[in-house]
Design an enzyme around this catalytic site. Sequence first.
Site, PDB file in Angstrom:
ATOM      1  N   ASP A  99      -6.970  -8.677  -4.248  1.00  0.00           N
ATOM      2  CA  ASP A  99      -6.889  -7.247  -3.954  1.00  0.00           C
ATOM      3  C   ASP A  99      -7.451  -6.448  -5.131  1.00  0.00           C
ATOM      4  OD1 ASP A  99      -6.390  -4.715  -3.088  1.00  0.00           O
ATOM      5  OD2 ASP A  99      -4.218  -4.852  -3.197  1.00  0.00           O
TER       6      ASP A  99
ATOM      7  N   HIS B   1      -6.401  -7.170   0.446  1.00  0.00           N
ATOM      8  CA  HIS B   1      -5.438  -6.076   0.322  1.00  0.00           C
ATOM      9  C   HIS B   1      -4.385  -6.146   1.427  1.00  0.00           C
ATOM     10  CE1 HIS B   1      -3.870  -2.197  -0.772  1.00  0.00           C
ATOM     11  NE2 HIS B   1      -4.118  -1.698   0.436  1.00  0.00           N
TER      12      HIS B   1
ATOM     13  N   ASP C 180       0.854  -1.177   0.000  1.00  0.00           N
ATOM     14  CA  ASP C 180       0.000   0.000   0.000  1.00  0.00           C
ATOM     15  C   ASP C 180       0.905   1.248   0.000  1.00  0.00           C
ATOM     16  OD1 ASP C 180      -3.120   0.714   0.614  1.00  0.00           O
ATOM     17  OD2 ASP C 180      -1.846   2.070   1.762  1.00  0.00           O
TER      18      ASP C 180
END
Length: 298
Positions: free
Chosen positions: A247, A277, A120
Amino acid sequence: MRILRTPDDRFADLPGFPYEPRYAEVGDGLRMAYVEAGPAGGEPVVLLHGEPSWSFLYRHVMAELAAAGLRAIAPDLIGFGRSDKPADLADHTYARHVEWTRALLLDALGLDGMTVVGQDWGGLIGLRVAAEHPERVARIVAANTGLPTGDIPMPEVWHRFRNAVLKAPVLDVGRLVQAGCASELPKEVRAAYDAPFPDESYKAGPRAMPGLVPIAPGDPAAPANRAAWQVLTTLDRPVLVAFSDGDPITGGMAPILRKSLRGAAGLRHPVIKGAGHFLQEDAGPELGRQIALFVTST
């Protein structure tokens, strides 16, 4: 800059996270936190988390890396975890987060030959640090992340997330992490994700980060990210692309990274099964084993 610091007692009794916090000054009057596991002389593996989590996310990964004889280092980004929290949205910029992280890793910790792992926002920051200081980097692991330049549209699900974070009267951090997982989180784990934020005044970091992602070619961060891509596509450091199979936000980046980054060529890139995710929560031990195998075999 108005700075908030989460009281230590908010972090009491964290499940499966016995690591003692350490701190370093990174400029702008800010203290940045990190934890370590494994031998001090082991090869350093830096684990960079994303939005809206903190180093707690990597607790299962850290255990695997330490067992493999590696030095796992998991910072808390400024505005997250035990790190100081600039209280105004405008205090948070992409460039500042890159610089704060660089200052911790290179100046305060003096790391060399490090493996940079980013998921991320940890990837958005870590890939920039790696591209701008390749002489200090031995390897890169990209896990459910990317390096957007604003030249390619973001998926609709990401825009919905961005708007929800910016507009929510109360930002439920534990619920956001749960929404990015394929597995059901125990209540004590969700509470651990809420722990850094005693009230809404502490949440400028989580609220600001989605708005800092370059989504248009003229975004302030776009030129630096394009420059980073130029370095990463020619850099000869090994790159592991370790994405989950579930994801919807970053999944489309996996084939782009495998194809575009020179260091990814000829390597076996795992797909982490049954994970969303936040693959560190859904499959942390497996991700840790894949990273350890990559570091010890390259």
